[in-house]
Design an enzyme around this catalytic site. Sequence first.
Site, PDB file in Angstrom:
ATOM      1  CG  HIS A 176      -1.962  -0.690   1.088  1.00 54.70           C
ATOM      2  ND1 HIS A 176      -2.441  -1.902   1.886  1.00 54.70           N
ATOM      3  CD2 HIS A 176      -2.479  -1.439   0.318  1.00 54.70           C
ATOM      4  CE1 HIS A 176      -2.992  -3.032   1.597  1.00 54.70           C
ATOM      5  NE2 HIS A 176      -3.636  -3.016   0.594  1.00 54.70           N
TER       6      HIS A 176
ATOM      7  CB  CYS B 243     -19.106  14.162 -17.932  1.00 51.27           C
ATOM      8  SG  CYS B 243     -21.195  12.511 -18.107  1.00 51.27           S
TER       9      CYS B 243
END
Lengths: 837, 209
Positions: free
Chosen positions: A448, A762
């Site tokens: 991570h 979009c």
Amino acid sequence: MIGIVLVSHSKALAVAIRELVLQMVGQDFPVVVAAGVGDDHLEIGTDAVHIAEVLQPFCDGDGAVVLMDLGSAVLSAQTALELLDAEGVADIADKIRLCPAPIVEAAVAAAVQAKAGATLDAVADEARMALAAKEAQLGIEDSAPAIPAPTGGEPARTLDIVIENPHGLHARPAANLVQLVSRFQSDIRLTNLTSGRGPTSARSLTGVGLLQARKGDMVRFSVQGFDEETALQRLRELAATRFGEGEDTIPVARSAETRPDVPPSGGAAGVAASEGIAIGRPLRLAAALTEPADYPPGTPDDERRRLDDALRRVADEIGHSATDGGDAAKIFAAQALMLSDPILVEAAHARIAQGQVSALAAWRAESASVAGSYAAMEDEYLRARAADLRDIAVRVARVLAGETQTTKISPNPPAILLTDELLPSEAMACDPQTVLGVLARAGSPTAHAAIIMRTLGIPMVVGAKSIDPEALAAVSVLAIDGATGEVWADPESVVLSEIERRRGAALAERAAFEKARHDPAVTLDGCGVEVLANVGNAADATAARENGAEGVGLLRTEFLYLTRTEMPTEDQQTQALAAVLANLGPGPVVIRTPDIGADKPLAFMASAEEHNPFLGVRGLRLSFRHPGFFASNLRAILRAGLETDVWIMFPMVTSPEEMSQARDFAETAHRDLEKGGVPHRWPVKLGMMVEVPAAALMAERFARQADFFSIGTNDLTQYILAAERGNGDLESLQDAVHPAVLRAIRAICDRASEACCHLSVCGDAASDPLAAALLIGSGVRSLSVRPNQVAAIKAQIRRVSTVTLRELADKARQCDNSVEVRQLAREVLADRLHQIP
Amino acid sequence: MDQLTLAQARSWIDATASVIAENAPHLSELDQAIGDGDHGANMTRGFTAVVKKLTDGAKTDDLGGLFKLVGMTLLSSVGGASGPLYGGFFLDLGKQCAGKQTLDAQALTAVLESGLNDIKRRGKAEIGDKTMVDALTPAIEAMKAASHDVTSATRAAAETARDAATKTAPLLARKGRASYLGERSIGHEDPGANSMALLLGALAGVCHE
């Protein structure tokens, strides 16, 4: 297709299992929840009448396998069948199987088999075998399914493949394989040549799982039958994509294991974890951080309470961070689970109960021991979780010692940090201005911390086992290349100037590209095009601002709802939205009301099973069916948008009266807030997505109701070309530059311009430089793109003239398919096309 | 009293609902010892739902309709294993009583016995397994032995069931969540036998008036 019905005491449990299943086999698979009791089935228990209602459609259809948890779930399911029988429903025995297999394993195994088109009996059999893989993994033999020896005739053709998937042929790639195999008539077997396991039928998920094919193992497909040629070809193709895992897996090719310890010319070596070159003084991270000090223990009861309070507090903090939906949120969700792990917590409690020890000392000892066992695991992925646990343990320790959160890591003067392993919370705390880079002895590019460093743009090299941190800390100049894993300590001046040259070139390239990101995008012939960003969470908002977006053309609000098991209150929605808006720069923000349904169902809102969810109750259709929820969404937007130029956009509008009905809802939300004296923004612009072909075809009728339009190219393409978005077999029909879609877009542009209705795009097409060029050629003057594409799209716009683009679009509309359109565009734009993806 | 009437049957259901609600903590306490501790809450939820349907004016023209409504409601609202068991029990009663306005003692006994068989079949339980069957079986035997009037038959059933429920304590549980406890289930009364005793107690109460 055979369906699956999940009968459980707990709706939350069943919904979660359903999610697991859908993740494996796709959102359109018929897996239905019949769980819980009482109002909205939110209480623990089972409801025979409800189960019967859920089962009934399957009796009329292809049938279903019913999986149950325990006790009353079984009794209620049996009773449900009796109820159906009493109502005279036919074919119950032929269509419904109550299956005694363990619910989680069986649900996944059965779904894969069902998706592959198996019969009810085959699906039920596969479900019953579902424990076999787990038994084999735990060394309980006798469970491997035997398959009969190959029948005579031609010898089977074989294909040998080395498994490259980082986690081996685990559930998801195995499911992709089983689904492919089921399309062929040939007998297809699979053997793990490395371990000697098999052969097994490649049609069985359980069988494939039992082979335990790990990364690096060689497996052999033996294919025999009239369609073997095609089958082999398809298998080869699937294997080439790492069984469908190719793109969304973080590459671990350069993992710490495979990298030799021998340093390359110039210095020690590590593993590339975050791109970029750093040159500077080294600094031990430990020097910047101190371990919290122990304190004299109170009574065991006090210490136990202190620990529980600290765990709860950290869990709350994490819960807070985990709501923004990004990568970091996933990391924190995994850490939150560790906080409630009974092995760890009970061991710490036991240590405290023995007396004479502080909660801090007990917690530190037990968490170190559990982290140690993670670190000793064979599996690299599990090993990487040790850092997560150490990290969360430090957070808890800080709370126990009365310290506040990790403060910002900001070395002065700026430095490259040296550490054994960078923890995720430390990564989050790194200040990109002063942390030049990070060099760690352990860790992996999949950890991570590496993901976070990439987001922050801080170079990092991990797994540099051969370095001696003490010695390295003493050098005066350290250099690392996060793209190659190279490390240099006190490089000679010739080498140093080469590294500096390399860094200079990389920075210049990026700088040229990003320098103009805040400038408006104007074409060669002087036509301005607005470039906005699509934003889905707070991190996107920051990226949008920093990358030069002139506003937000689409703020998706689904992140507020998708991860929740309970409906958020109006206040919660307001706060979460306000947090995103706070990260944005100036410019209008188009907030879309929840586009839920289809591929995005909600855990807290019961929705009827639909055969075709993309054509079902989604978007505004769903909002209208839950007026209370919808009203709270609108009030939250108006409240959160008090200081922002907020526009509200409705998804999935199909007929003009829906738009006016949605307007009424928004006006009611405003009046209610006004009556209650709640500060909010009003008036706001109210507009709609144009994604349903009906809206595209009669755009002028909507232009009277809507203040603005935004074209959702993904859905518009899927609906115009009748090709589902997620269907991998239909890729050529999923391209928005298809002439039919370009014609629709051109028509929408014309109608919008006649009505002076603001128009933007979009969908994903706007983020693709080639498609964006065609959109501008079709008359679009506003694009809303992915935050990290803003600079690239602006650069593309500056290289072209609208005259060229208009001609290009005119020709493109006369093509036959999207392949021709792309070819044409590449020819016309040639070197003026920016970074074709 | 010779007959159980529709009005009395309706009162029986109401009385059961109140006695279950009053004793819910006790039932849950028993269930906590050997199960998941929700029997009181589950049964209360079930019978509260039944009473709500009845007071909301659900139409029940005869005993069959009344019991069917009770059964369906329990099935969908109790939640635990007692849902299908009591629900199935009342559905069976409903089937036996279709079209009937009254039951005499003999018919009532036969109807309850049929319901008992439904519970045994559905739950795969026999006498001695530490379940509601252990309360209902001797209660029906007692009804058969009692005189042919509803008042004394139901009183006998209630008293026997009360006693039998207490006697489930030394038994080893063989069904349901309690069976996971094995030997440790010994020494605790069975919650299901207790709720069954309450149900029969309520029946005796309305037939006494």
